[in-house]
Design a protein around this motif. Structure first.
Motif, PDB file in Angstrom:
ATOM      1  N   VAL A  11      43.596  46.763  36.623  1.00  0.00           N
ATOM      2  CA  VAL A  11      43.900  45.534  36.412  1.00  0.00           C
ATOM      3  C   VAL A  11      44.484  44.768  37.533  1.00  0.00           C
ATOM      4  CG1 VAL A  11      45.616  44.080  34.931  1.00  0.00           C
ATOM      5  CG2 VAL A  11      44.222  46.021  33.857  1.00  0.00           C
ATOM      6  N   TYR A  15      43.307  41.339  39.077  1.00  0.00           N
ATOM      7  CA  TYR A  15      44.497  40.340  39.481  1.00  0.00           C
ATOM      8  C   TYR A  15      44.466  39.844  40.867  1.00  0.00           C
ATOM      9  CZ  TYR A  15      48.858  38.326  40.285  1.00  0.00           C
ATOM     10  OH  TYR A  15      49.883  37.185  40.684  1.00  0.00           O
ATOM     11  N   MET A  29      45.490  36.654  32.085  1.00  0.00           N
ATOM     12  CA  MET A  29      44.674  37.636  31.850  1.00  0.00           C
ATOM     13  C   MET A  29      44.677  38.223  30.602  1.00  0.00           C
ATOM     14  SD  MET A  29      45.649  39.816  35.386  1.00  0.00           S
ATOM     15  CE  MET A  29      47.202  39.991  34.912  1.00  0.00           C
ATOM     16  N   VAL A  31      43.621  41.803  28.496  1.00  0.00           N
ATOM     17  CA  VAL A  31      43.118  43.405  28.449  1.00  0.00           C
ATOM     18  C   VAL A  31      43.016  43.950  27.223  1.00  0.00           C
ATOM     19  CG1 VAL A  31      43.135  45.497  29.423  1.00  0.00           C
ATOM     20  CG2 VAL A  31      44.107  43.751  30.740  1.00  0.00           C
ATOM     21  N   HIS A  80      33.465  44.263  31.287  1.00  0.00           N
ATOM     22  CA  HIS A  80      33.337  44.791  29.898  1.00  0.00           C
ATOM     23  C   HIS A  80      32.760  46.286  30.056  1.00  0.00           C
ATOM     24  CE1 HIS A  80      32.987  44.855  25.704  1.00  0.00           C
ATOM     25  NE2 HIS A  80      33.205  43.645  25.853  1.00  0.00           N
ATOM     26  N   GLN A  90      40.825  51.125  27.895  1.00  0.00           N
ATOM     27  CA  GLN A  90      40.727  49.782  28.239  1.00  0.00           C
ATOM     28  C   GLN A  90      39.187  49.454  27.892  1.00  0.00           C
ATOM     29  OE1 GLN A  90      43.834  48.443  31.728  1.00  0.00           O
ATOM     30  NE2 GLN A  90      42.079  49.904  32.458  1.00  0.00           N
ATOM     31  N   PHE A  93      38.320  42.982  30.081  1.00  0.00           N
ATOM     32  CA  PHE A  93      39.272  42.277  31.180  1.00  0.00           C
ATOM     33  C   PHE A  93      38.823  40.883  31.322  1.00  0.00           C
ATOM     34  CE2 PHE A  93      40.536  40.301  35.067  1.00  0.00           C
ATOM     35  CZ  PHE A  93      41.863  40.796  35.052  1.00  0.00           C
ATOM     36  N   GLY A  95      40.074  37.478  33.128  1.00  0.00           N
ATOM     37  CA  GLY A  95      41.134  36.854  33.822  1.00  0.00           C
ATOM     38  C   GLY A  95      40.625  35.391  34.327  1.00  0.00           C
ATOM     39  N   CYS A 108      40.787  31.218  29.233  1.00  0.00           N
ATOM     40  CA  CYS A 108      40.738  32.541  28.898  1.00  0.00           C
ATOM     41  C   CYS A 108      40.487  32.780  27.316  1.00  0.00           C
ATOM     42  CB  CYS A 108      42.163  33.181  29.214  1.00  0.00           C
ATOM     43  SG  CYS A 108      42.181  35.106  29.418  1.00  0.00           S
TER      44      CYS A 108
END
Length: 149
Positions: A11, A15, A29, A31, A80, A90, A93, A95, A108
């Motif tokens: 992450v 970021y 973001m 997750v 993904h 996870q 994500f 962002g 988002c």
């Protein structure tokens, strides 16, 4: 940036990619994690996520392009995962960076809503020796309605 991959993601690294010096006022973001979807022990529950390489990435790009048309964004990042995933892994994500927070939050949320219902992924949940393909969710479809205005 759009990536579909089997390996996990970091992450903080994602970021940092969203930051644009002297321009970024907000980064939002999301997750997504694999949640426990039954009463069975975590070790028994997992799912497999399949996709159609090439088509999935084009599909995700269409969603990102639409978000960029609707809001003034600096960058969008979608990662993904596919393959076998277990509880607490996870999975996705999303962002978004923008000059202003409202645009970043809305974009988002938009990307996640469309990703959940329009991206070309297929999920098979397994619980012990039982498995089934997950069907479309009515709630996901209803979430899209607010973006059609």
């Amino acid at each position: 940036m759009i990536r579909v991959q089997e390996e996990d993601f970091q992450v903080d690294e994602l970021y940092q990619r969203l930051l644009k010096a002297n321009e970024t006022g907000a980064v939002v973001m999301f997750v997504g994690l694999v949640r426990q979807f039954s009463d069975l022990p975590k070790a028994i529950c997992h799912f497999e996520l399949e996709h159609y390489p090439g088509m999935t990435e084009r599909n995700l790009q269409t969603i990102v392009d639409e978000a960029k048309k609707r809001w003034s964004l600096l960058d969008v990042c979608v990662v993904h995962r596919v393959g076998r995933l277990s509880v607490d892994d996870q999975i996705v994500f999303v962002g978004v960076s923008a000059a202003h927070r409202a645009e970043a939050f809305q974009a988002c949320d938009f990307v996640m809503d469309y990703l959940k219902s329009r991206a070309a992924f297929w999920k098979k949940e397994s619980q012990g020796s039982n498995s089934h393909w997950v069907q479309a969710n009515d709630q996901d479809e209803m979430s899209l309605e607010r973006w059609k205005k």
